[in-house]
Design a protein around this motif. Structure first.
Motif, mmCIF file in Angstrom:
data_model
loop_
_atom_site.group_PDB
_atom_site.id
_atom_site.type_symbol
_atom_site.label_atom_id
_atom_site.label_comp_id
_atom_site.label_asym_id
_atom_site.label_seq_id
_atom_site.Cartn_x
_atom_site.Cartn_y
_atom_site.Cartn_z
ATOM 1 N N MET A 60 38.637 14.024 -13.557
ATOM 2 C CA MET A 60 37.846 15.171 -12.550
ATOM 3 C C MET A 60 36.414 14.912 -12.869
ATOM 4 S SD MET A 60 39.970 18.527 -14.300
ATOM 5 C CE MET A 60 39.545 18.235 -15.887
ATOM 6 N N PRO A 61 35.885 13.787 -11.923
ATOM 7 C CA PRO A 61 34.475 13.157 -12.261
ATOM 8 C C PRO A 61 33.450 14.156 -11.435
ATOM 9 C CG PRO A 61 35.849 12.048 -10.429
ATOM 10 C CD PRO A 61 36.677 13.066 -11.076
ATOM 11 N N THR A 62 33.876 14.941 -10.650
ATOM 12 C CA THR A 62 32.886 15.732 -10.036
ATOM 13 C C THR A 62 32.978 17.402 -10.567
ATOM 14 O OG1 THR A 62 34.025 16.105 -8.083
ATOM 15 C CG2 THR A 62 32.391 14.344 -8.221
ATOM 16 N N ALA A 63 33.727 17.684 -11.567
ATOM 17 C CA ALA A 63 33.884 18.890 -12.150
ATOM 18 C C ALA A 63 32.970 19.188 -13.270
ATOM 19 C CB ALA A 63 35.435 19.033 -12.491
ATOM 20 N N ARG A 64 32.740 20.815 -13.529
ATOM 21 C CA ARG A 64 32.361 20.940 -14.965
ATOM 22 C C ARG A 64 33.045 22.292 -15.382
ATOM 23 N NH1 ARG A 64 26.164 22.078 -13.151
ATOM 24 N NH2 ARG A 64 27.177 22.497 -11.070
ATOM 25 N N CYS A 65 32.964 22.446 -16.616
ATOM 26 C CA CYS A 65 33.916 23.420 -17.105
ATOM 27 C C CYS A 65 32.916 24.522 -18.003
ATOM 28 C CB CYS A 65 34.839 23.083 -18.183
ATOM 29 S SG CYS A 65 34.274 22.152 -19.560
ATOM 30 N N PHE A 66 33.407 25.639 -18.166
ATOM 31 C CA PHE A 66 32.935 26.720 -18.791
ATOM 32 C C PHE A 66 33.775 27.937 -19.230
ATOM 33 C CE2 PHE A 66 32.161 27.682 -14.477
ATOM 34 C CZ PHE A 66 32.449 28.885 -14.453
ATOM 35 N N THR A 67 33.824 28.865 -20.360
ATOM 36 C CA THR A 67 34.587 29.901 -20.605
ATOM 37 C C THR A 67 34.002 31.056 -20.321
ATOM 38 O OG1 THR A 67 35.550 28.377 -22.495
ATOM 39 C CG2 THR A 67 35.763 30.914 -22.621
ATOM 40 N N LEU A 68 34.811 32.080 -19.613
ATOM 41 C CA LEU A 68 34.319 33.350 -19.345
ATOM 42 C C LEU A 68 35.622 34.230 -19.662
ATOM 43 C CD1 LEU A 68 32.261 33.002 -15.895
ATOM 44 C CD2 LEU A 68 31.307 33.715 -18.339
ATOM 45 N N PRO A 69 35.289 35.687 -19.663
ATOM 46 C CA PRO A 69 36.601 36.402 -19.650
ATOM 47 C C PRO A 69 37.508 36.347 -18.434
ATOM 48 C CG PRO A 69 34.367 37.634 -20.507
ATOM 49 C CD PRO A 69 33.828 36.346 -19.811
ATOM 50 N N THR A 125 39.062 29.517 -19.408
ATOM 51 C CA THR A 125 38.442 28.277 -19.284
ATOM 52 C C THR A 125 38.440 28.087 -17.552
ATOM 53 O OG1 THR A 125 38.868 27.388 -21.386
ATOM 54 C CG2 THR A 125 38.102 25.676 -19.617
ATOM 55 N N TYR A 126 37.241 27.870 -17.140
ATOM 56 C CA TYR A 126 37.230 27.692 -15.543
ATOM 57 C C TYR A 126 36.638 26.223 -15.733
ATOM 58 C CZ TYR A 126 37.385 32.661 -14.791
ATOM 59 O OH TYR A 126 37.739 33.880 -14.595
ATOM 60 N N VAL A 127 37.515 25.305 -14.682
ATOM 61 C CA VAL A 127 37.103 24.248 -14.283
ATOM 62 C C VAL A 127 36.800 24.018 -12.848
ATOM 63 C CG1 VAL A 127 37.634 21.561 -14.363
ATOM 64 C CG2 VAL A 127 38.791 23.023 -16.058
ATOM 65 N N ALA A 132 40.203 25.238 -11.285
ATOM 66 C CA ALA A 132 41.344 25.178 -12.089
ATOM 67 C C ALA A 132 40.941 26.402 -13.209
ATOM 68 C CB ALA A 132 41.821 23.998 -12.997
ATOM 69 N N VAL A 133 41.913 27.509 -13.611
ATOM 70 C CA VAL A 133 41.604 28.289 -14.551
ATOM 71 C C VAL A 133 42.873 28.364 -15.514
ATOM 72 C CG1 VAL A 133 41.040 30.776 -15.016
ATOM 73 C CG2 VAL A 133 40.535 29.582 -12.840
ATOM 74 N N LEU A 134 42.139 28.235 -16.925
ATOM 75 C CA LEU A 134 43.264 28.171 -17.802
ATOM 76 C C LEU A 134 43.113 29.307 -18.580
ATOM 77 C CD1 LEU A 134 42.789 24.385 -19.231
ATOM 78 C CD2 LEU A 134 44.787 25.391 -18.416
ATOM 79 N N ALA A 135 44.466 30.025 -18.937
ATOM 80 C CA ALA A 135 44.129 31.371 -19.752
ATOM 81 C C ALA A 135 45.575 31.424 -20.421
ATOM 82 C CB ALA A 135 44.350 32.486 -18.623
ATOM 83 N N PRO A 136 45.093 32.008 -21.873
ATOM 84 C CA PRO A 136 46.259 31.904 -22.854
ATOM 85 C C PRO A 136 47.396 32.633 -22.408
ATOM 86 C CG PRO A 136 44.583 33.137 -23.701
ATOM 87 C CD PRO A 136 44.050 32.396 -22.294
ATOM 88 N N LEU A 137 48.607 32.234 -22.625
ATOM 89 C CA LEU A 137 49.929 33.276 -22.599
ATOM 90 C C LEU A 137 50.060 33.989 -23.976
ATOM 91 C CD1 LEU A 137 52.272 30.624 -20.916
ATOM 92 C CD2 LEU A 137 51.491 32.421 -19.694
#
Length: 398
Positions: free
Chosen positions: A301-310, A318-320, A329-334
């Motif tokens: 993902m060479p042009t992406a950045r990531c950070f964590t928010l509610p 986690t937002y990418v 892409a948004v990662l959320a816990p199950l």
């Protein structure tokens, strides 16, 4: 403390620094050891900032002889630490220095272990010429000049103020390399090809000017990095066809990214709740920050950045975000464990990352030294194992 005392204390501390670097395996040759023992680092960092251990926002505290005393200042100068000399591209007001928080370091004197490691990895011999990209404080420029001679070292610094201070310090110490204030990604236009090129800032891909200005058979040493993390230190050999190829020496070193290649201020649009397609994934956000899997994620993902928010339900997510393509892409816990990923946009970021992880896993999940880089006039790609192995394209050089 009188000036002769400063000289004596500094000489003793340089000897101790050389001993430390040699014991740790970074300083391996007598020529570079002589340079470390001779070059007065304190002349290049008369005032600087160091990071504190204070909780909360990252904070840096000023270090000057007046604030902490000459002996403690010298001890800090000759420690194996990075010393920050500029934030956010602006000069520091040293008339009344205060702690600084919520700022972005943009110039420094890099920790000596990394400086020396790169100089040793440059594989120079007597009589060679070297182009340095990123003069900074001038300390590494002085080491090169002490080792090779003034007429064989040229250095380029983007920031005019930083360049002027480095020139003054080098002149004061009796070193006279060729210095240019300009865009380091353009190299040193008009100069004959150099035997070696070394960059003291991170780049997203190798500028074509560096390859063109390094003679066939010559070597380029630089750190590659992305907008999420560093990829590591790479050493390339320039071929007769003006292409370059080589391997990563380590995945650890990280320099400030070249200002011309820094990420845009906008991260992109945060997706609305429910936007995109959701599915379960076996990979959580920790792989983005772990040393080896983070290397793979940056390639995928060479042009992406990531950070964590509610997230949508208030739990941390986690937002990418890829501002270049408008993808996310948004990662959320199950609730029962594991993760779900929600993707949208023209590039399926998490799909690409999982494909890269699968290729890496099939090869035994090796470290960065199993990877190499090929640079041609039209493209640059990082490969795994051999140049014909799995590969990932790097962003075009500015």
């Amino acid at each position: 403390m009188t000036a002769p005392d400063i000289d004596a204390v500094a000489a003793r501390l340089r000897q101790q620094l050389a001993d430390h670097l040699a014991t740790d395996g970074w300083l391996r040759s007598r020529q570079w050891r002589a340079a470390v023992e001779d070059v007065p680092r304190h002349e290049f960092v008369p005032r600087f900032y160091v990071e504190t251990d204070a909780p909360g926002l990252t904070t840096w505290e000023p270090i000057t002889p007046e604030l902490i005393g000459v002996e403690e200042w010298l001890r800090r100068v000759y420690a194996d630490d990075t010393l920050i000399t500029q934030f956010d591209g602006r000069d520091i007001d040293w008339t009344d220095p205060k702690p600084i928080s919520d700022a972005h370091p943009t110039s420094s004197s890099t920790l000596p272990a990394l400086v020396v490691r790169m100089l040793e990895d440059l594989l120079v011999d007597d009589g060679m010429t070297v182009l340095e990209i990123g003069t900074g404080t001038g300390y590494s420029t002085a080491l090169l000049t002490r080792r090779l001679g003034a007429g064989r070292v040229a250095s380029v610094e983007t920031d005019p103020g930083v360049a002027a201070r480095a020139r003054d310090a080098l002149t004061r110490c009796g070193y006279a390399p060729r210095l240019l204030s300009g865009d380091g990604l353009r190299g040193y236009p008009g100069a004959p090809p150099f035997d070696r090129t070394i960059a003291t800032m991170g780049v997203r891909s190798i500028p074509s000017a560096w390859v063109e200005q390094t003679r066939p058979g010559g070597i380029i040493v630089s750190t590659l990095r992305g907008w999420m993390r560093s990829l590591g230190l790479v050493r390339l050999t320039v071929g007769a066809d003006r292409n370059a190829q080589g391997r990563f020496l380590t995945g650890e070193p990280s320099f400030m990214i070249a200002r011309q290649q820094d990420a845009p201020e906008s991260l992109g649009m945060i997706p609305a709740p429910g936007e995109g397609d959701a599915r379960d994934t076996g990979h959580g956000p920790e792989l983005l920050t772990m040393p080896d899997s983070g290397f793979i994620a940056q390639l995928a993902m060479p042009t992406a950045r990531c950070f964590t928010l509610p997230g949508d339900d208030g739990a941390p997510a986690t937002y990418v975000l890829d501002a270049a393509h408008g993808s996310f892409a948004v990662l959320a816990p199950l609730n029962g464990g594991g993760w779900t990923v929600r993707q949208g946009g023209p590039v399926r970021l998490w799909d690409d990352m999982e494909k890269a992880l699968a290729l890496w896993g099939a090869a035994g999940s090796p470290g960065p030294t199993a990877f190499g880089l090929t640079v041609t006039a039209g493209t640059q790609h990082v490969w795994l194992g051999t140049p014909d192995g799995p590969n990932w394209k790097l962003p075009a050089a500015a």
